[in-house]
Design a protein around this motif. Sequence first.
Motif, PDB file in Angstrom:
ATOM      1  N   ALA A  39       0.851  -1.190   0.000  1.00  0.00           N
ATOM      2  CA  ALA A  39       0.000   0.000   0.000  1.00  0.00           C
ATOM      3  C   ALA A  39       0.887   1.240   0.000  1.00  0.00           C
ATOM      4  CB  ALA A  39      -0.900  -0.003   1.229  1.00  0.00           C
ATOM      5  N   ARG A  40       0.387   2.306  -0.612  1.00  0.00           N
ATOM      6  CA  ARG A  40       1.138   3.556  -0.680  1.00  0.00           C
ATOM      7  C   ARG A  40       0.196   4.714  -0.375  1.00  0.00           C
ATOM      8  NH1 ARG A  40       6.013   2.799  -2.367  1.00  0.00           N
ATOM      9  NH2 ARG A  40       6.488   4.881  -3.114  1.00  0.00           N
ATOM     10  N   VAL A  41       0.780   5.788   0.155  1.00  0.00           N
ATOM     11  CA  VAL A  41       0.026   7.022   0.363  1.00  0.00           C
ATOM     12  C   VAL A  41       0.808   8.171  -0.259  1.00  0.00           C
ATOM     13  CG1 VAL A  41      -1.163   6.300   2.475  1.00  0.00           C
ATOM     14  CG2 VAL A  41       1.055   7.442   2.642  1.00  0.00           C
TER      15      VAL A  41
ATOM     16  N   HIS B 119       4.832  20.016  -1.806  1.00  0.00           N
ATOM     17  CA  HIS B 119       5.591  18.958  -2.466  1.00  0.00           C
ATOM     18  C   HIS B 119       4.922  17.641  -2.090  1.00  0.00           C
ATOM     19  CE1 HIS B 119       9.075  21.385  -3.725  1.00  0.00           C
ATOM     20  NE2 HIS B 119       8.763  22.109  -2.659  1.00  0.00           N
ATOM     21  N   ASP B 120       4.703  16.789  -3.069  1.00  0.00           N
ATOM     22  CA  ASP B 120       4.054  15.499  -2.837  1.00  0.00           C
ATOM     23  C   ASP B 120       5.103  14.400  -2.694  1.00  0.00           C
ATOM     24  OD1 ASP B 120       1.618  16.763  -3.070  1.00  0.00           O
ATOM     25  OD2 ASP B 120       1.340  16.199  -5.164  1.00  0.00           O
ATOM     26  N   PHE B 121       4.883  13.542  -1.697  1.00  0.00           N
ATOM     27  CA  PHE B 121       5.749  12.395  -1.452  1.00  0.00           C
ATOM     28  C   PHE B 121       4.889  11.148  -1.467  1.00  0.00           C
ATOM     29  CE2 PHE B 121       7.796  16.000   0.523  1.00  0.00           C
ATOM     30  CZ  PHE B 121       9.132  15.841   0.193  1.00  0.00           C
ATOM     31  N   GLU B 122       5.214  10.185  -2.328  1.00  0.00           N
ATOM     32  CA  GLU B 122       4.506   8.908  -2.367  1.00  0.00           C
ATOM     33  C   GLU B 122       5.340   7.904  -1.586  1.00  0.00           C
ATOM     34  OE1 GLU B 122       2.719   5.610  -5.438  1.00  0.00           O
ATOM     35  OE2 GLU B 122       3.457   7.504  -6.244  1.00  0.00           O
ATOM     36  N   LEU B 123       4.741   7.344  -0.535  1.00  0.00           N
ATOM     37  CA  LEU B 123       5.485   6.492   0.397  1.00  0.00           C
ATOM     38  C   LEU B 123       4.746   5.196   0.688  1.00  0.00           C
ATOM     39  CD1 LEU B 123       6.120   9.273   3.073  1.00  0.00           C
ATOM     40  CD2 LEU B 123       7.780   8.477   1.401  1.00  0.00           C
ATOM     41  N   SER B 124       5.513   4.155   0.989  1.00  0.00           N
ATOM     42  CA  SER B 124       4.957   2.944   1.597  1.00  0.00           C
ATOM     43  C   SER B 124       5.568   2.837   2.993  1.00  0.00           C
ATOM     44  CB  SER B 124       5.235   1.707   0.743  1.00  0.00           C
ATOM     45  OG  SER B 124       6.612   1.519   0.563  1.00  0.00           O
ATOM     46  N   VAL B 125       5.031   1.952   3.806  1.00  0.00           N
ATOM     47  CA  VAL B 125       5.490   1.813   5.189  1.00  0.00           C
ATOM     48  C   VAL B 125       6.999   1.561   5.226  1.00  0.00           C
ATOM     49  CG1 VAL B 125       5.319   0.376   7.262  1.00  0.00           C
ATOM     50  CG2 VAL B 125       3.243   1.054   6.039  1.00  0.00           C
ATOM     51  N   GLY B 126       7.677   2.313   6.101  1.00  0.00           N
ATOM     52  CA  GLY B 126       9.117   2.192   6.264  1.00  0.00           C
ATOM     53  C   GLY B 126       9.917   3.221   5.483  1.00  0.00           C
ATOM     54  N   GLU B 127       9.306   3.859   4.493  1.00  0.00           N
ATOM     55  CA  GLU B 127      10.001   4.882   3.718  1.00  0.00           C
ATOM     56  C   GLU B 127       9.913   6.229   4.419  1.00  0.00           C
ATOM     57  OE1 GLU B 127       9.626   3.103  -0.771  1.00  0.00           O
ATOM     58  OE2 GLU B 127       8.078   4.514  -0.126  1.00  0.00           O
ATOM     59  N   SER B 128      10.837   7.121   4.067  1.00  0.00           N
ATOM     60  CA  SER B 128      10.911   8.425   4.727  1.00  0.00           C
ATOM     61  C   SER B 128      10.844   9.561   3.719  1.00  0.00           C
ATOM     62  CB  SER B 128      12.221   8.552   5.513  1.00  0.00           C
ATOM     63  OG  SER B 128      12.290   7.584   6.528  1.00  0.00           O
ATOM     64  N   LEU B 129      10.491  10.724   4.237  1.00  0.00           N
ATOM     65  CA  LEU B 129      10.523  11.944   3.447  1.00  0.00           C
ATOM     66  C   LEU B 129      11.352  12.968   4.205  1.00  0.00           C
ATOM     67  CD1 LEU B 129       8.541  14.490   4.628  1.00  0.00           C
ATOM     68  CD2 LEU B 129       6.799  12.809   4.069  1.00  0.00           C
ATOM     69  N   GLU B 130      11.982  13.866   3.466  1.00  0.00           N
ATOM     70  CA  GLU B 130      12.724  14.957   4.080  1.00  0.00           C
ATOM     71  C   GLU B 130      12.277  16.250   3.427  1.00  0.00           C
ATOM     72  OE1 GLU B 130      17.243  16.462   4.910  1.00  0.00           O
ATOM     73  OE2 GLU B 130      16.803  14.318   4.904  1.00  0.00           O
ATOM     74  N   PHE B 131      11.975  17.226   4.276  1.00  0.00           N
ATOM     75  CA  PHE B 131      11.500  18.507   3.766  1.00  0.00           C
ATOM     76  C   PHE B 131      11.867  19.592   4.768  1.00  0.00           C
ATOM     77  CE2 PHE B 131       8.376  21.839   3.027  1.00  0.00           C
ATOM     78  CZ  PHE B 131       8.427  21.963   1.648  1.00  0.00           C
ATOM     79  N   SER B 132      12.464  20.643   4.296  1.00  0.00           N
ATOM     80  CA  SER B 132      12.779  21.826   5.105  1.00  0.00           C
ATOM     81  C   SER B 132      13.525  21.469   6.396  1.00  0.00           C
ATOM     82  CB  SER B 132      11.496  22.598   5.407  1.00  0.00           C
ATOM     83  OG  SER B 132      11.778  23.864   5.947  1.00  0.00           O
TER      84      SER B 132
ATOM     85  N   GLN C  37      13.509  18.697   8.102  1.00  0.00           N
ATOM     86  CA  GLN C  37      12.875  17.692   8.950  1.00  0.00           C
ATOM     87  C   GLN C  37      12.747  16.380   8.174  1.00  0.00           C
ATOM     88  OE1 GLN C  37       9.262  18.810  11.032  1.00  0.00           O
ATOM     89  NE2 GLN C  37       9.856  20.974  11.038  1.00  0.00           N
ATOM     90  N   SER C  38      12.963  15.269   8.875  1.00  0.00           N
ATOM     91  CA  SER C  38      12.794  13.937   8.290  1.00  0.00           C
ATOM     92  C   SER C  38      11.657  13.224   9.008  1.00  0.00           C
ATOM     93  CB  SER C  38      14.076  13.114   8.437  1.00  0.00           C
ATOM     94  OG  SER C  38      15.122  13.690   7.702  1.00  0.00           O
ATOM     95  N   TRP C  39      10.814  12.548   8.241  1.00  0.00           N
ATOM     96  CA  TRP C  39       9.658  11.822   8.767  1.00  0.00           C
ATOM     97  C   TRP C  39       9.577  10.458   8.110  1.00  0.00           C
ATOM     98  CZ3 TRP C  39       6.355  13.858  12.453  1.00  0.00           C
ATOM     99  CH2 TRP C  39       6.554  15.203  12.760  1.00  0.00           C
ATOM    100  N   ARG C  40       9.273   9.433   8.907  1.00  0.00           N
ATOM    101  CA  ARG C  40       9.138   8.053   8.424  1.00  0.00           C
ATOM    102  C   ARG C  40       7.671   7.645   8.478  1.00  0.00           C
ATOM    103  NH1 ARG C  40      12.014   5.754  12.178  1.00  0.00           N
ATOM    104  NH2 ARG C  40      10.175   5.338  13.444  1.00  0.00           N
ATOM    105  N   LEU C  41       7.210   6.974   7.429  1.00  0.00           N
ATOM    106  CA  LEU C  41       5.850   6.435   7.418  1.00  0.00           C
ATOM    107  C   LEU C  41       5.856   5.111   8.167  1.00  0.00           C
ATOM    108  CD1 LEU C  41       2.905   6.482   6.457  1.00  0.00           C
ATOM    109  CD2 LEU C  41       3.682   5.315   4.384  1.00  0.00           C
ATOM    110  N   ASP C  42       5.158   5.063   9.306  1.00  0.00           N
ATOM    111  CA  ASP C  42       5.140   3.864  10.139  1.00  0.00           C
ATOM    112  C   ASP C  42       3.895   3.005   9.973  1.00  0.00           C
ATOM    113  OD1 ASP C  42       7.642   4.181  11.268  1.00  0.00           O
ATOM    114  OD2 ASP C  42       6.901   5.382  12.928  1.00  0.00           O
ATOM    115  N   GLU C  43       2.807   3.593   9.502  1.00  0.00           N
ATOM    116  CA  GLU C  43       1.565   2.821   9.409  1.00  0.00           C
ATOM    117  C   GLU C  43       0.615   3.471   8.426  1.00  0.00           C
ATOM    118  OE1 GLU C  43      -2.034   1.266  12.358  1.00  0.00           O
ATOM    119  OE2 GLU C  43      -0.814   2.967  12.982  1.00  0.00           O
ATOM    120  N   ILE C  44      -0.119   2.635   7.714  1.00  0.00           N
ATOM    121  CA  ILE C  44      -1.256   3.079   6.921  1.00  0.00           C
ATOM    122  C   ILE C  44      -2.451   2.323   7.459  1.00  0.00           C
ATOM    123  CG2 ILE C  44      -2.345   3.175   4.655  1.00  0.00           C
ATOM    124  CD1 ILE C  44       0.528   3.046   3.452  1.00  0.00           C
ATOM    125  N   ASP C  45      -3.418   3.043   7.972  1.00  0.00           N
ATOM    126  CA  ASP C  45      -4.618   2.406   8.530  1.00  0.00           C
ATOM    127  C   ASP C  45      -5.804   2.762   7.651  1.00  0.00           C
ATOM    128  OD1 ASP C  45      -7.047   1.926   9.960  1.00  0.00           O
ATOM    129  OD2 ASP C  45      -5.893   1.824  11.810  1.00  0.00           O
TER     130      ASP C  45
END
Length: 87
Positions: free
Chosen positions: A36-38, A50-63, A65-73
């Motif tokens: 699954a992706r969001v 800015h759009d980031f397409e991620l699946s669980v475990g992937e990260s984004l970095e912007f300005s 800050q770094s953020w990891r996608l941990d769950e899609i519910d």
Amino acid sequence: MESSVQIHVGGGTVRRYKGLSFGGFHRSPAQDGEPARVTISVWDKTTSAHDFELSVGESLEFSGQSWRLDEIDDSSHRWYATLTRVV
């Protein structure tokens, strides 16, 4: 710096954290062996989204800050994604 900060970003909702705004834009369910992706839109006061397409475990970095996608519910009628700040 703070650790273990989590935010929940859902379809059509906006969350803000330390100058960044996060909006849930789109979810693609898992299919044909693909996860699954969001799509999460991220912006601040000085930039457009800015759009980031991620699946669980992937990260984004912007300005800076770094953020990891941990769950899609998507167990209810509205999906949400859990993002954890990576420090």
